[in-house]
Design an enzyme around this catalytic site. Structure first.
Site, PDB file in Angstrom:
ATOM      1  N   GLY A   7       0.815  -1.214   0.000  1.00 45.09           N
ATOM      2  CA  GLY A   7       0.000   0.000   0.000  1.00 45.09           C
ATOM      3  C   GLY A   7       0.845   1.259   0.000  1.00 45.09           C
ATOM      4  O   GLY A   7       2.076   1.217   0.087  1.00 45.09           O
TER       5      GLY A   7
ATOM      6  N   GLY B 121       2.699   3.674   1.429  1.00 42.40           N
ATOM      7  CA  GLY B 121       3.311   3.830   2.746  1.00 42.40           C
ATOM      8  C   GLY B 121       3.798   5.222   3.034  1.00 42.40           C
ATOM      9  O   GLY B 121       3.989   5.587   4.193  1.00 42.40           O
TER      10      GLY B 121
ATOM     11  N   ASP C 187       8.393   5.652   8.601  1.00 46.50           N
ATOM     12  CA  ASP C 187       8.003   6.982   9.079  1.00 46.50           C
ATOM     13  C   ASP C 187       7.156   7.753   8.075  1.00 46.50           C
ATOM     14  O   ASP C 187       6.676   8.848   8.367  1.00 46.50           O
ATOM     15  CB  ASP C 187       9.231   7.802   9.475  1.00 46.50           C
ATOM     16  CG  ASP C 187      10.241   7.955   8.339  1.00 46.50           C
ATOM     17  OD1 ASP C 187       9.858   7.784   7.156  1.00 46.50           O
ATOM     18  OD2 ASP C 187      11.414   8.253   8.623  1.00 46.50           O
ATOM     19  N   GLY C 188       6.979   7.207   6.871  1.00 49.09           N
ATOM     20  CA  GLY C 188       6.153   7.873   5.875  1.00 49.09           C
ATOM     21  C   GLY C 188       6.802   9.080   5.227  1.00 49.09           C
ATOM     22  O   GLY C 188       6.167   9.779   4.439  1.00 49.09           O
TER      23      GLY C 188
ATOM     24  N   ARG D  96       3.700  14.610  -7.140  1.00 45.45           N
ATOM     25  CA  ARG D  96       3.792  13.942  -8.442  1.00 45.45           C
ATOM     26  C   ARG D  96       2.411  13.771  -9.046  1.00 45.45           C
ATOM     27  O   ARG D  96       1.405  13.675  -8.336  1.00 45.45           O
ATOM     28  CB  ARG D  96       4.538  12.617  -8.325  1.00 45.45           C
ATOM     29  CG  ARG D  96       3.957  11.602  -7.370  1.00 45.45           C
ATOM     30  CD  ARG D  96       4.878  10.384  -7.302  1.00 45.45           C
ATOM     31  NE  ARG D  96       4.275   9.300  -6.539  1.00 45.45           N
ATOM     32  CZ  ARG D  96       4.854   8.121  -6.352  1.00 45.45           C
ATOM     33  NH1 ARG D  96       6.050   7.874  -6.884  1.00 45.45           N
ATOM     34  NH2 ARG D  96       4.262   7.173  -5.656  1.00 45.45           N
TER      35      ARG D  96
ATOM     36  N   ARG E  15      -1.483   0.277  -9.945  1.00 42.86           N
ATOM     37  CA  ARG E  15      -0.348  -0.612 -10.132  1.00 42.86           C
ATOM     38  C   ARG E  15      -0.837  -2.044 -10.316  1.00 42.86           C
ATOM     39  O   ARG E  15      -1.972  -2.375  -9.953  1.00 42.86           O
ATOM     40  CB  ARG E  15       0.564  -0.559  -8.891  1.00 42.86           C
ATOM     41  CG  ARG E  15       0.988   0.854  -8.498  1.00 42.86           C
ATOM     42  CD  ARG E  15       1.282   0.934  -7.006  1.00 42.86           C
ATOM     43  NE  ARG E  15       1.642   2.303  -6.613  1.00 42.86           N
ATOM     44  CZ  ARG E  15       2.885   2.752  -6.517  1.00 42.86           C
ATOM     45  NH1 ARG E  15       3.892   1.937  -6.780  1.00 42.86           N
ATOM     46  NH2 ARG E  15       3.132   3.986  -6.160  1.00 42.86           N
TER      47      ARG E  15
ATOM     48  N   ASP F 243       4.503  -4.214  -7.431  1.00 43.03           N
ATOM     49  CA  ASP F 243       3.837  -3.021  -6.897  1.00 43.03           C
ATOM     50  C   ASP F 243       4.458  -1.746  -7.445  1.00 43.03           C
ATOM     51  O   ASP F 243       3.929  -0.654  -7.195  1.00 43.03           O
ATOM     52  CB  ASP F 243       3.878  -3.022  -5.367  1.00 43.03           C
ATOM     53  CG  ASP F 243       5.291  -3.075  -4.816  1.00 43.03           C
ATOM     54  OD1 ASP F 243       5.953  -4.105  -5.027  1.00 43.03           O
ATOM     55  OD2 ASP F 243       5.733  -2.102  -4.183  1.00 43.03           O
ATOM     56  N   ASN F 244       5.546  -1.865  -8.209  1.00 44.58           N
ATOM     57  CA  ASN F 244       6.160  -0.703  -8.855  1.00 44.58           C
ATOM     58  C   ASN F 244       5.918  -0.695 -10.359  1.00 44.58           C
ATOM     59  O   ASN F 244       6.627  -0.019 -11.103  1.00 44.58           O
ATOM     60  CB  ASN F 244       7.668  -0.680  -8.596  1.00 44.58           C
ATOM     61  CG  ASN F 244       8.001  -0.402  -7.147  1.00 44.58           C
ATOM     62  OD1 ASN F 244       7.186   0.132  -6.404  1.00 44.58           O
ATOM     63  ND2 ASN F 244       9.187  -0.784  -6.725  1.00 44.58           N
TER      64      ASN F 244
ATOM     65  N   ASP G 216       7.818   5.225  -9.477  1.00 42.82           N
ATOM     66  CA  ASP G 216       8.623   4.923  -8.289  1.00 42.82           C
ATOM     67  C   ASP G 216      10.121   4.942  -8.583  1.00 42.82           C
ATOM     68  O   ASP G 216      10.760   3.917  -8.764  1.00 42.82           O
ATOM     69  CB  ASP G 216       8.218   3.575  -7.680  1.00 42.82           C
ATOM     70  CG  ASP G 216       6.931   3.697  -6.881  1.00 42.82           C
ATOM     71  OD1 ASP G 216       6.499   4.830  -6.635  1.00 42.82           O
ATOM     72  OD2 ASP G 216       6.367   2.666  -6.508  1.00 42.82           O
TER      73      ASP G 216
END
Length: 515
Positions: free
Chosen positions: A101, A103, A135-136, A186, A193, A267-268, A277
Site C-alpha cells: 500500500g 506507505g 516513518d512515511g 507527483r 499498479r 507493486d512498482n 517509483d
C-alpha cells in the site's frame, strides 16, 4: 492542532478553488483506501517548481504561491482535495510480500487539466496505515532524484509519472544516516499498479477485483473496449492485452536509452505503462548488460539486461490476478504471448532508429539483418564497457558530417573510434553499417539519430552534485539540470561538461532502495 483547509488567494469569496477536483477513485468504496490527513512538516521551503508542467496542464500561477507551499508540504489542504492512501499488495524481488500500500504517498484527488483529469500525490507527506513501521517520510536526496528523473524521462519521450514541485524541510529523517525531509508532488492520469489487482485477487475478493478492473477500463483504459473484439468480447482479456503492450513499449524505451529501474517489483509496475517509483534508478555509464544499479539487489534480479524478462514475469503475476475475471486460461496465456512478439519488435525499432535506419531505410524484410547489426555493436560495446550515451551521440554526430562517399579513415569518425580500444573490430562494424546505409543522405540520417540519441541523461554523479548543493541550502543546480533534461536532444551550448564522461568518483556511488 491540524492546519485549516487552504483557500486560494482570490479577491472574491465566491471564486472557485485553484484546482477543480474530482474523486472517481473514492467511488470504489472504503475497501480500496483509507482517508487520512498528511502529517505537517517543519519550516517548508520551495526547492523546485515545474512551471512548464503547470502551464502544460493549464493550472494557474497561484498554484505555486507561498500559500500553496503549505499545501504541497502537507501542512494544509487545498479546497476540494480528499487525501487518502490506497491499499495494494505485490511481489518484491520475486517473492510474495502480501499487503503493501501507499506507505508514504498521500493521494489528494484528481484535478481537471488541459490533458484530462490528473491525480496528484504527495510523496513523503507522512505515515499511513500501510507504512509497515516506516516513518512515511521521503528524504531530500531521493526526492531530488525523483523530481529530476521524472522530468528527464518525459524529455526523452518515455511514459512516466511527472513531478510538479519539490518542497524541502530541515526536519530530520533517519535512513542510513540522519538526513532532512522533503515532499514531491507527483502527477499522473492514474497511479494504479499491478499490485492493486494482486491484492484483491489474493484475498479472493472477486467483487472488488471486478469493480477495480471496470473502473480502470472506464476511466483510464477505454481502448480496451475496441481491443475486446480481438478476444471474443472478453473485456478483461483486453485489459491484460492493453497493459502488456504498454509495458512492452515502455521496456523497449528503457533499454534503448540505457535506463535501469532498479526495483521492478509488481507493486512498482504501472497499469498505464508509466515509469513509476524512482528509487535506485540509473542511466548506464559504461555499457554492461549485467549492470546492477540497486545496491540492495544482491542477486542481480533487476540488472539492466534482465529487465525485459522481469517485466514479462510481472505481467504473468497480473494475469494470475485477472485470471478469474478472464475465466479462460488458454486465452490468458495467449494474451501474454503478445509481449514476446511485441517487445522485440519495439526494441528493434528503437535501436534501428538510434542507427538512423528508419522509414525507407528500414523496410520490413531487412529487420532481421538490422538487428544483427545492432547485436554486433552491443557486443562490441559490452566487451569494453563503452560509455552508452556518449558513444551513441558521437556516432550520430559522425554520421551528420559524412557524405555518401564515406571513407572510414576520415577524421570525422574519430569521435567514435577514439572511444574503443579494439579499433579494427569497430572499423569492421562501421564498414557493415555504412554498407547497410548505402547511398542514402548521411546528413539526414544523422539528424534523425540526433533526435534518437540524447546528449544529456541524468547520470548518478550529476544528481549527486545537485543533492550535495541542495543539502547545503543551494537548490540552483536542480533547476540547471531540469532545464537540460527537459530537452535532452538539444546541444545546449556552454553545457558540454554535463554531457562528458563521468568522473572516476562516480563509480563509487551506491544507490539503494532507500535512495
Amino acid at each position: 492542532m491540524s492546519s485549516p483547509p487552504l483557500v486560494s488567494p482570490v479577491s472574491h469569496p465566491h471564486d472557485l478553488p485553484v484546482l477543480d477536483w474530482t474523486h472517481r477513485l473514492t467511488q470504489l468504496g472504503p475497501r480500496f483506501f483509507t482517508h487520512l490527513q498528511p502529517t505537517p512538516v517543519a519550516a517548508p521551503r520551495w526547492a523546485a517548481r515545474n512551471e512548464a508542467l503547470r502551464v502544460e496542464l493549464g493550472w494557474p500561477n497561484a498554484l505555486f504561491d507561498d500559500e500553496h507551499l503549505q499545501a504541497f508540504a502537507g501542512n494544509a489542504l487545498m479546497v476540494g482535495s480528499q487525501p487518502l492512501a490506497t491499499v495494494y499488495s505485490g511481489h518484491q524481488f520475486g517473492q510474495w510480500a502480501g499487503q503493501l500500500g501507499d506507505g508514504r504517498a498521500i493521494w489528494l484527488g484528481e484535478a481537471a487539466s488541459a490533458q484530462g483529469p490528473q491525480e496528484i500525490q504527495l510523496k513523503g507527506a507522512g505515515r499511513t496505515p500501510y507504512s509497515r513501521g516506516g516513518d512515511g517520510r521521503a528524504v531530500l536526496r531521493s526526492s531530488i532524484r525523483e523530481y529530476l528523473c521524472s522530468e528527464a524521462m518525459h524529455g526523452l519521450g518515455i511514459p512516466t509519472t511527472r513531478a510538479l514541485c519539490l518542497v524541502a524541510s530541515p526536519e530530520p529523517v533517519r535512513r542510513e544516516t540522519m538526513e532532512s525531509a522533503a515532499v514531491v508532488a507527483r502527477v499522473a492520469p492514474s497511479f494504479l499498479r499491478f499490485g492493486h489487482f494482486e491484492h484483491f485477487s489474493a484475498q479472493g475478493d472477486m467483487d472488488s477485483l471486478r469493480l477495480l478492473a471496470d473502473h480502470a477500463i472506464a476511466h483510464h483504459l477505454p481502448e480496451c473496449r475496441e481491443r475486446a473484439v480481438l478476444w471474443q468480447g472478453n473485456m478483461y482479456a483486453a485489459l491484460l492485452d492493453e497493459v502488456q503492450e504498454r509495458t512492452a513499449k515502455l521496456l523497449a524505451k528503457w533499454q534503448a536509452v540505457g535506463f535501469c529501474h532498479g526495483v521492478m517489483n509488481t507493486d512498482n509496475m504501472s497499469l498505464l505503462g508509466l515509469t513509476i517509483d524512482y528509487g535506485p534508478f540509473q542511466f548506464l555509464d559504461g555499457f554492461d548488460p549485467g549492470h546492477i544499479c540497486n545496491h540492495s539487489d544482491h542477486q542481480g534480479r533487476y540488472a539492466y539486461g534482465r529487465q525485459p524478462n522481469v517485466a514479462y514475469w510481472n505481467l504473468y503475476c497480473l494475469a494470475q490476478a485477472l485470471a478469474s475475471l478472464i475465466d479462460d486460461q488458454e486465452m490468458t496465456l495467449q494474451v501474454l504471448e503478445g509481449y514476446k512478439t511485441l517487445f522485440p519488435r519495439y526494441l528493434g525499432d528503437a535501436m534501428r532508429a538510434k542507427l538512423g535506419l528508419v522509414g525507407d531505410l528500414a523496410p520490413e524484410f531487412e529487420r532481421e539483418a538490422d538487428w544483427t547489426l545492432v547485436e554486433d555493436l552491443m557486443q562490441l560495446m559490452a566487451a569494453e564497457k563503452v560509455d552508452f550515451t556518449v558513444f551513441w551521440r558521437q556516432l550520430s554526430q559522425a554520421v551528420v558530417v559524412q557524405s555518401t562517399a564515406v571513407a572510414l579513415t576520415d577524421a570525422g569518425w574519430s569521435g567514435v573510434t577514439d572511444l574503443v580500444l579494439d579499433r579494427p573490430r569497430l572499423l569492421k562494424w562501421l564498414s557493415l553499417y555504412t554498407e547497410r546505409a548505402g547511398q542514402n543522405n548521411f546528413a539526414a540520417m544523422g539528424q534523425q539519430m540526433l533526435r534518437s540519441n540524447p546528449k544529456f541523461v541524468l547520470r548518478n554523479h550529476l544528481a549527486e552534485i545537485a543533492i550535495r548543493q541542495a543539502q547545503a541550502g543551494d537548490f540552483s543546480e536542480i533547476d540547471t539540470l531540469y532545464n537540460l533534461l527537459k530537452s535532452p536532444f538539444d546541444e545546449h551550448p556552454g553545457m558540454q561538461a554535463y554531457a562528458d564522461l563521468p568522473p572516476d568518483w562516480a563509480g563509487q556511488l551506491e544507490i539503494s532502495c532507500s535512495s
